[in-house]
Design an enzyme around this catalytic site. Structure first.
Site, PDB file in Angstrom:
ATOM      1  N   ARG A   1       0.825  -1.205   0.000  1.00 27.48           N
ATOM      2  CA  ARG A   1       0.000   0.000   0.000  1.00 27.48           C
ATOM      3  C   ARG A   1       0.856   1.250   0.000  1.00 27.48           C
ATOM      4  O   ARG A   1       1.936   1.275   0.585  1.00 27.48           O
ATOM      5  CB  ARG A   1      -0.807   0.125   1.297  1.00 27.48           C
TER       6      ARG A   1
ATOM      7  N   SER B   1       8.618  -4.773   5.836  1.00 29.93           N
ATOM      8  CA  SER B   1       8.386  -5.889   6.764  1.00 29.93           C
ATOM      9  C   SER B   1       9.372  -7.029   6.567  1.00 29.93           C
ATOM     10  O   SER B   1       8.989  -8.169   6.273  1.00 29.93           O
ATOM     11  CB  SER B   1       6.956  -6.389   6.618  1.00 29.93           C
TER      12      SER B   1
ATOM     13  N   ASP C   1       6.955  -3.882  10.198  1.00 29.61           N
ATOM     14  CA  ASP C   1       5.492  -3.843  10.365  1.00 29.61           C
ATOM     15  C   ASP C   1       5.066  -4.086  11.815  1.00 29.61           C
ATOM     16  O   ASP C   1       4.062  -3.546  12.282  1.00 29.61           O
ATOM     17  CB  ASP C   1       4.772  -4.806   9.411  1.00 29.61           C
TER      18      ASP C   1
HETATM   19  C1  BG6 Z   1      -1.156  -5.102   7.620  1.00 31.13           C
HETATM   20  C2  BG6 Z   1      -0.066  -4.123   7.924  1.00 31.13           C
HETATM   21  O1  BG6 Z   1      -2.344  -4.681   8.206  1.00 31.13           O
HETATM   22  O2  BG6 Z   1      -0.790  -6.365   8.103  1.00 31.13           O
HETATM   23  C3  BG6 Z   1       1.205  -4.609   7.284  1.00 31.13           C
HETATM   24  O3  BG6 Z   1      -0.412  -2.843   7.468  1.00 31.13           O
HETATM   25  C4  BG6 Z   1       1.532  -5.971   7.755  1.00 31.13           C
HETATM   26  O4  BG6 Z   1       2.253  -3.734   7.579  1.00 31.13           O
HETATM   27  C5  BG6 Z   1       0.365  -6.891   7.522  1.00 31.13           C
HETATM   28  O5  BG6 Z   1       2.678  -6.458   7.103  1.00 31.13           O
HETATM   29  C6  BG6 Z   1       0.659  -8.236   8.079  1.00 31.13           C
HETATM   30  O6  BG6 Z   1      -0.373  -9.141   7.733  1.00 31.13           O
HETATM   31  P1  BG6 Z   1      -0.405  -9.939   6.380  1.00 31.13           P
HETATM   32  O7  BG6 Z   1      -1.333 -11.008   6.690  1.00 31.13           O
HETATM   33  O8  BG6 Z   1      -0.904  -9.003   5.358  1.00 31.13           O
HETATM   34  O9  BG6 Z   1       0.957 -10.433   6.113  1.00 31.13           O
HETATM   35  C1  GLC Z   2       8.753 -11.786   8.343  1.00 31.89           C
HETATM   36  C2  GLC Z   2       9.718 -10.623   8.340  1.00 31.89           C
HETATM   37  C3  GLC Z   2       9.432  -9.710   9.480  1.00 31.89           C
HETATM   38  C4  GLC Z   2       8.010  -9.305   9.476  1.00 31.89           C
HETATM   39  C5  GLC Z   2       7.117 -10.519   9.490  1.00 31.89           C
HETATM   40  C6  GLC Z   2       5.666 -10.158   9.443  1.00 31.89           C
HETATM   41  O1  GLC Z   2       9.021 -12.530   9.471  1.00 31.89           O
HETATM   42  O2  GLC Z   2      11.022 -11.122   8.393  1.00 31.89           O
HETATM   43  O3  GLC Z   2      10.250  -8.583   9.397  1.00 31.89           O
HETATM   44  O4  GLC Z   2       7.721  -8.517  10.572  1.00 31.89           O
HETATM   45  O5  GLC Z   2       7.434 -11.329   8.393  1.00 31.89           O
HETATM   46  O6  GLC Z   2       5.306  -9.508   8.296  1.00 31.89           O
END
Ligand code: BG6
Ligand code: GLC
Ligand code: BG6
Ligand code: GLC
Length: 917
Positions: free
Chosen positions: A539, A602, A656
């Protein structure tokens, strides 16, 4: 000559007169074809009512699902014990079904008496008696000390929810043992058997005698799909389409339904054809008002009906010159075998005279003829009624199959049918008349219902063996409390290693300092751009923060990152990101605006300040080249420069988990942990600066991105990893890495499930042993599908539909197994995640020297949010493993973009935020 003629004339006239007399007296018992067709139609209606969910509770014909789904196919084999209880005779048997090829069944059996004081006494004593008989049989046949599966033929109405269970609805016929109705007869008998320690018997199937009969006959004639008993009681079963059985989930194939047609009329629907004799018989029975159809038909009642009629006729002066004997007054003195003997073609009349004489009567020739005819009327009516109900079943079968003509076989058993000289002929004739469009073969079950019960047991025993293998696989995923405590302890150790300068380089849990040192305090304000890369969605966001009121407005757009970009070159990836930013600015009418930017990235980054982050290694689904070891902020800046269209001030790079912590911390100052259970799995928390040896300074706290996904990469949790985890790891982009993440996060759970399914299929336990192309496809089980499959609200059929949408052609049984596999895998994930979190909160409690810690965890991620059980199990585990911590969970509703913007706001204000190296 003349005399002979005269005699013959006299006899014929006598016979005619007697027959007329009886026919007049029993006028109501003679049913016209029209009436039979009407009864047939009524029974069709009753079957419908019994099958439908809303009408079943009040239906008199119960249409009980039997959980017998297929007729024998010849592949059954093994040695079984069998009990046959509820007909005129109680038998214990050993049945040997031959191995392979030639269908062969060998039986050894032994009859045991069923005295009234047992079958009408105390229920527990009845089962003890049955168990004793079985023990005696095993003793005599030298079968003790060997394990046997047992099939129980139990000829009473039982409500079943599975094959090896049956709750007795009510006793019928001669049985009335106390305290059995409403209880599961399988467990009752199992309990009773416990007394015999040298008996190792496992009751695998409970079948009604009709079902046993149908299966016995089906072993020899695969067309057999109906079973009828006309014996002590009467009843029928048949194979019904699953789609018509409301009470059982699933709609494919067929299941045998035990109609319990004996109760037809119990709601008053047959009052027009019941006679005063039927009413009198009913009143004197063990179960008045019940089994009214049965009481007009079956062997237990036929003789008694005849007796009641004869007595009435005698009283009316129509028989025996009005004389009655005391035997004629006595209930049960005329039995069905007498009726059968009196109706014998040649000896019948002589038999009649003898039987009447035995009853203390002095019958004339005319009396004998009349009595013989009474028997005929009564047994004829019985056959007619049976024929009408059977015709209804046959019509239903034909209509289910949408055939103009049905060819089928009906398996028959029961003493009345077997010993009555005319009965079978009459029944067959009337059935054929009522359903002219069915070609029916009536097949007598020579060997009783036990052979069939053994077939059912054989199938059940195969299913049980398969089930065992499935359970063995699932057991690998069931962690004991000790194992979870072990995981918690190891995680705790890894957290410490990661923080210490000496052990840090080798630590699997990297414990990366984030240079985020405090929580937002509500004074933050401004307009920020945010990027959110690395979760399910990429996003770009615009975040407007107003100070004071803690109000944040966000605008965002989701962009796709194609696989070839995720796994292409670094330049391509960052160019693509910048392209998306440009599109977003364009879309928001912000072209050219110079905004501060917070970058949620992340992946594990080693930071030396809030705006510097060197990628340690890609995780999850990313593998762009030339990025590892590089500063991602620099890479982004360069890409912006390459584009040369706008400038942006990249103020902060945040994980994240950290973004999530800030998002939640903005609302709840007690929030000190950020947890992601999504595509990946990770956690950050506020740590005392004095514990962070990699960063100078001892004052205050700093947020640590644990990167706990790497936990176990040194093999420390290999004891709980399964072959499926290894397979998933080997097929991943980063083999050997992120082992804990691969057991706990959305991206991998589906893959574990897929590996298990492949294995079960290879073992022939699923999908008919066929591994489809779809099942070979990586990534088919996304988190959202797992979540759907495991939803409690979903009926089996819906699970099956989801699987079918995924291209997996599953049966309902398959669907049950798939759901169980998903459950085992996701449960383990939630527990492991809980053990990790428990380690963190316990550490925080101890570090602060608290007896009791209250702490809030901000959580995000699709697994946590979408899965129906993950969050609950996670929370339960934490509670269990960290009882001295009071952990509250808040869901991050706004994603980590908001948190990244807040960090950016803080960073802009106090740059540099805290001590740098
Ligand atoms: C989102 C966050 O809501 O959740 C992201 O904005 C995050 O930063 C994500 O990485 C994690 O959940 P998923 O299931 O999308 O990997
Ligand atoms: C993976 C990444 C980590 C992140 C997590 C959740 O483990 O290495 O940085 O926080 O995924 O998205
Ligand atoms: C036997 C079956 O042949 O017939 C029993 O093995 C069944 O299971 C019985 O109950 C029914 O007939 P009757 O006349 O013994 O009640
Ligand atoms: C009674 C029982 C039924 C059984 C039949 C024949 O009707 O209720 O379960 O099948 O007798 O034995």
């Amino acid at each position: 000559m003349f005399a002979v003629h005269l005699m013959a004339f006299y006899f014929t006239k006598l016979k005619e007169d007697q027959i007329k007399k009886v026919d007049r007296f029993l006028y109501h018992m003679r049913l016209s074809d029209e009436t039979l067709l009407d009864i047939m139609a009524r029974f069709q209606g009753e079957m419908e009512r019994g099958l439908a969910k809303d009408t079943n509770p009040t239906a008199s014909v119960k249409m009980l699902p039997t959980f017998v789904r297929a007729i024998p196919d010849g592949s059954e084999n093994g040695e079984f014990l069998s009990l046959d209880l509820g007909g005129s005779k109680f038998r214990v048997l050993k049945v040997q079904v031959s191995e392979e090829g030639k269908q062969q069944v060998q039986m050894e059996s032994q009859f045991y008496p069923t005295p009234n004081e047992i079958i009408r006494g105390n229920g527990s004593e009845l089962f003890e008696y049955v168990a004793d008989c079985l023990a005696d049989f095993m003793q005599t046949k030298d079968l003790k000390n060997k394990k046997f599966p047992l099939g129980l033929t139990f000829s009473f109405p039982c409500r079943q929810t599975k094959l090896e269970e049956g709750v007795l609805i009510s006793w019928t016929k001669k049985f009335k043992a106390r305290g059995v109705q409403g209880t599961d007869v399988v467990s009752r008998l199992t309990n009773a058997m416990k007394k015999h320690e040298d008996m190792d018997v496992d009751i695998l199937a409970l079948v009604n005698d009709t079902v046993g009969t149908m299966m016995t006959c089906a072993y020899d004639d695969p067309y057999c799909e109906v079973g009828v008993i006309i014996g002590t009681g009467t009843n029928a079963c048949y194979m019904e389409d699953m789609s018509n059985i409301d009470l059982v989930e699933g709609d494919e194939g067929r299941m045998c339904i035990n109609t319990e047609w004996g109760a037809f009329g119990d709601d008053g629907s047959l009052e027009d054809i019941r006679t005063e004799f039927d009413r009198e018989l009913d009143l004197g029975s063990l179960n008045p008002g019940k089994q009214l159809f049965e009481k007009m038909i079956s062997g237990l009642y036929l003789g008694e009906l005849v007796r009641i009629i004869l007595l009435k006729m005698a009283k009316a002066g129509l028989l025996f010159g009005g004389e009655k004997s005391s035997a004629l007054h006595t209930k049960g003195k005329i039995e069905t075998r007498h009726v059968a003997a009196m109706e014998k073609y040649k000896e019948g009349l002589a038999n009649t005279r003898e039987i009447l004489a035995d009853l203390g009567l002095e019958p004339s020739e005319a009396d004998c003829i009349a009595v013989q005819h009474v028997c005929t009327v009564v047994s004829f009516r019985s056959a007619n009624l049976c024929a009408a109900a059977l015709a209804a079943i046959l019509t239903r079968l034909r209509e289910n199959k949408k055939l103009a003509r049905l060819r089928t076989t009906v398996g028959m058993d029961g003493t009345l049918y077997k010993i009555h000289p005319q009965y079978p002929k009459r029944l067959h004739k009337v059935v054929r008349k009522l359903v002219p469009n069915c070609d029916v073969r009536f097949l007598l079950s020579e060997s009783g219902s036990t052979k069939g019960a053994a077939m059912v047991t054989a199938v059940a025993s195969r299913v049980q063996a398969q089930r065992k293998r499935i359970d063995q696989v699932l057991a690998l995923f069931q962690l004991t409390r000790e194992q979870l405590v072990g995981v918690q302890g190891k995680m705790r150790a890894e957290l410490e290693y990661g923080l210490k300068r000496q052990t840090h380089p080798l630590a699997t849990v990297k414990m990366l300092p984030t240079y985020v040192c405090g929580m937002p305090d509500g004074t933050e304000k401004g307009k920020f751009l945010a990027l959110d890369l690395g979760g399910t969605n990429f996003r770009v966001l615009l975040v407007k923060i107003r100070s004071g009121r803690r109000s944040v407005r966000m605008y965002n757009k989701i962009f796709a990152i194609p696989l070839e970009i995720m796994q292409g070159t670094g330049e391509e990836l960052f160019d693509h990101i910048v392209q998306c930013i440009a599109d977003f600015l364009d879309y928001m009418g912000l072209k050219g605006a110079q905004l501060p930017l917070g970058f949620t990235f992340s992946f594990p980054c080693r930071q030396t300040s809030i705006d510097k982050g060197t990628l340690v290694g890609w995780t999850k689904g990313f593998k762009a080249t030339d990025c590892e070891g590089e500063d991602v902020v620099d890479m982004l800046r360069e890409a912006i420069k390459r584009r040369n269209e706008f400038d942006l001030d990249i103020v902060a790079v945040v994980n994240d988990t950290v973004g999530t912590l800030m998002t939640c911390g903005y609302e709840d100052p007690n929030c000190e942990i950020g947890l992601i259970a999504g595509t990946g799995s990770n956690l950050c928390y506020m740590e005392e600066m004095r514990n962070i040896e990699l960063v100078e300074g001892d004052e205050g706290k700093m947020c640590i991105n644990t990167e706990w996904g790497g936990f176990g990469d040194n093999g420390c949790i290999d004891d709980i990893r399964t072959q499926y985890d290894t397979e998933v790891d080997e097929g991943s982009l980063n083999p050997g890495k992120q082992r804990y993440e691969k057991m706990t996060s959305g991206m991998y759970l589906g893959e574990i499930v897929r590996q298990i399914l492949i294995d079960l299929t290879k073992q022939g336990l699923l999908f008919r042993g066929q591994i489809s192309e779809r099942l070979r496809t990586r990534g088919i089980f996304e988190t959202k599908f797992l979540s759907q499959i495991e939803s409690d609200r979903l009926a089996l059929l819906q699970v099956r539909r989801i699987l079918q949408q995924l291209g997996l052609d599953s049966t309902c049984e398959d669907s049950i197994v798939v759901k169980e596999v998903c459950g085992a895998v996701s449960r383990r994930a939630a527990q492991l995640c809980g053990a990790g979190l428990a380690a963190v909160v316990e550490k925080r409690r101890e570090d602060q020297g608290l007896e009791h810690l209250r702490i809030t965890v901000g959580v995000d991620g699709t697994l946590y949010k979408l899965h129906p059980h993950f969050s609950r199990i996670l929370q339960e585990t934490v509670k269990e493993l960290a009882p001295r911590c009071d952990v509250a969970f808040v869901l991050s509703e706004d994603g980590s973009g908001k948190g990244a913007a807040l960090i950016t706001a803080v960073a802009k204000r106090f740059h540099p935020p805290c001590n740098e190296n």
